[in-house]
Design an enzyme around this catalytic site. Structure first.
Site, short mmCIF file in Angstrom:
data_model
loop_
_atom_site.label_atom_id
_atom_site.label_comp_id
_atom_site.label_asym_id
_atom_site.label_seq_id
_atom_site.Cartn_x
_atom_site.Cartn_y
_atom_site.Cartn_z
N ARG A 35 0.34 26.78 7.14
CA ARG A 35 -1.08 26.79 7.49
C ARG A 35 -1.73 25.42 7.31
O ARG A 35 -2.65 25.07 8.05
CB ARG A 35 -1.81 27.85 6.66
CG ARG A 35 -1.50 29.24 7.18
CD ARG A 35 -2.17 30.31 6.38
NE ARG A 35 -2.13 31.57 7.09
CZ ARG A 35 -2.45 32.74 6.56
NH1 ARG A 35 -2.86 32.80 5.30
NH2 ARG A 35 -2.39 33.85 7.26
N LYS A 200 4.52 49.13 6.78
CA LYS A 200 3.83 50.40 6.98
C LYS A 200 3.37 50.68 8.41
O LYS A 200 2.83 49.82 9.08
CB LYS A 200 2.60 50.46 6.06
CG LYS A 200 3.02 50.76 4.63
CD LYS A 200 2.03 50.34 3.59
CE LYS A 200 0.77 51.11 3.47
NZ LYS A 200 -0.26 50.34 2.77
N GLY A 353 1.75 37.33 8.59
CA GLY A 353 2.02 36.38 7.51
C GLY A 353 3.47 36.43 7.05
O GLY A 353 4.14 35.40 6.93
N GLY A 377 -3.85 39.19 10.02
CA GLY A 377 -4.89 40.20 10.27
C GLY A 377 -5.70 39.91 11.51
O GLY A 377 -5.99 40.81 12.30
#
Ligand code: ADP
Ligand code: MG
Length: 403
Positions: A35, A200, A353, A377
């Protein structure tokens, strides 16, 4: 959306850049500086244009007050190394040190302000509290550049409110990210293959919903696959299972069939008795997972089949590791998928990420992919079709600002 070149001559102007410098740290050691690297072009470009560059960013989740464990100090140092320039560091965000450091900047100088989340106003849900903090940030600068793609889905002072207080534009990172995401959602070149993994199902529902209408194939691996296998009536042993998502998974299997999307699940699974790096691994058919073992990676046949589908695509979006890549014994599936993405004749995009960290720790170069999104996100919310506040506010912005 306005870009930096729409802001005119920036020589001598104080430019506040919101970057995403939220890197993983081990103590004060940066374990993945992706990043920081991604932030360099905009910061460098502004400095070369003679601006006085003020970088604002967050690190981790401090609780609205200073916490040395989340200081941006080490990140400012890394930024200086990457730029090969001196980077000044202010020990607060809008306090006396920040004011002094900013006042001391010459044309082309760069300063990083301390973690913006040391200030409760940054993430406050109260518009007035956030606004007050945004006023303090705005007072430091003449112009705002939004370049922290990883935070554009947040309605926060340094992302959203600041853009109503200063002339504002997007930096080149946000611009690139948005261009790529557009190519994944509007008229993607076909075949369009979406690969989902990670821990998930419940994290990825919105993306599956939205991309089931667009993709030709949906490949599923990672921890989420066991909810799909269980939904088909298979034993998944001790593997990750979201019992409350079984009906949802069934629904996706049916919806895919109805829409003519090829939903492909692994046919073999790497299992082990324990969630441990040295737990003895074996390969079993996906419908024969032993009751006392858990699935930690897709098997080699599945990896090869997934890789074939990926290599034949013109557009690929991949989010979520295929297995517990952090442990070498369970990294092969993720590695095979990453390798296949590098061989795509077309656009290959890695989002998320952990997925971005995976391709780097597995030894791939960023340049081997069409694009590695810096915003997990944010990219997922974009692909879900949601409005991202940090982008929406800039779409309505005039170069002169709102005042
Ligand atoms: P991203 O950050 O790229 O969106 P996620 O956060 O959804 O990805 O998932 C990443 C995590 O999923 C990794 O830490 C990985 O170890 C875990 N994972 C992948 N496969 C499995 C599995 N079979 N069982 C448990 N965890 C898994
Ligand atoms: Mg993650």
């Amino acid at each position: 959306m306005k870009t930096v070149s729409d802001l005119g001559d920036l020589r001598g102007k104080r430019v506040l850049v919101r970057s995403d410098l939220n890197v993983p740290l081990d103590g004060s050691v940066i374990t993945d500086d992706g990043r920081v690297r991604a932030s360099v072009p905009t910061i460098k470009g502004l400095a070369e244009a003679g601006a006085r560059v003020i970088v604002v960013a967050h690190l981790g989740r401090p609780k609205g007050a200073p916490d040395p464990a989340f200081s941006l100090g080490p990140v400012a140092t890394r930024l200086g190394e990457l730029l090969d320039l001196q980077v000044f560091f202010a020990r607060d965000t809008v306090g006396n040190d920040a004011k002094t450091v900013v006042a001391g900047l010459g044309n082309g100088d760069i300063a990083v302000l301390e973690n913006v989340r040391f200030n409760a106003g940054e993430t406050s849900k109260d518009d007035a509290v956030r606004g007050e903090f945004a006023d303090q940030l705005a007072a430091l600068a003449d112009v705002f550049v939004s370049d922290g793609f990883g935070v554009v889905h947040r309605k926060q002072a340094s992302v959203y409110d600041i853009a109503t207080r200063l002339p504002a534009a997007v930096g080149s990172l946000v611009q690139t990210e948005v261009e790529v995401l557009k190519r994944l959602t509007e008229h993607p070149e076909r075949p369009y293959v979406v690969v989902l993994g990670g821990s998930k199902v419940s994290d990825k529902l919105g993306v599956i919903d939205n991309l089931l209408d667009k993709a030709d194939s949906l490949l599923i691996g990672g921890g989420m696959v066991f909810t799909f296998l269980a939904a088909q009536g298979h034993e998944v042993g001790q593997s990750l299972l979201e019992v409350d998502q079984l009906d949802v998974a069934k629904g996706y299997i049916d919806a895919a069939a109805e829409k003519g999307v090829d939903l492909i699940l692994p046919t073999d699974i790497v299992v082990a008795p324990e969630f441990k790096a040295d737990s003895p691994a074996t390969i079993v058919p996906a419908d024969q997972i032993p009751a006392d073992q858990l699935g930690l990676d897709i098997g080699p046949d599945s990896a090869a089949a997934f890789a074939d589908v990926i290599r034949g695509a013109r557009t690929v979006f991949w989010n979520g590791p295929m297995g517990v890549f952090e442990m070498e014994a369970f990294a092969a599936g993720t590695k095979a998928i990453a390798q296949a993405l590098t061989e795509v004749d077309g656009l290959s995009v890695v989002g998320g990420g952990d997925s971005a960290a995976a391709v780097r720790t597995l030894g791939f170069e960023d340049s081997a992919f069409g694009h590695i999104s810096t915003g997990g996100g944010a990219s997922l919310e974009y692909l879900e079709g949601k409005t991202l506040p940090g982008l929406a506010i800039l779409e309505n912005q005039s170069v002169e600002g709102n005042d």
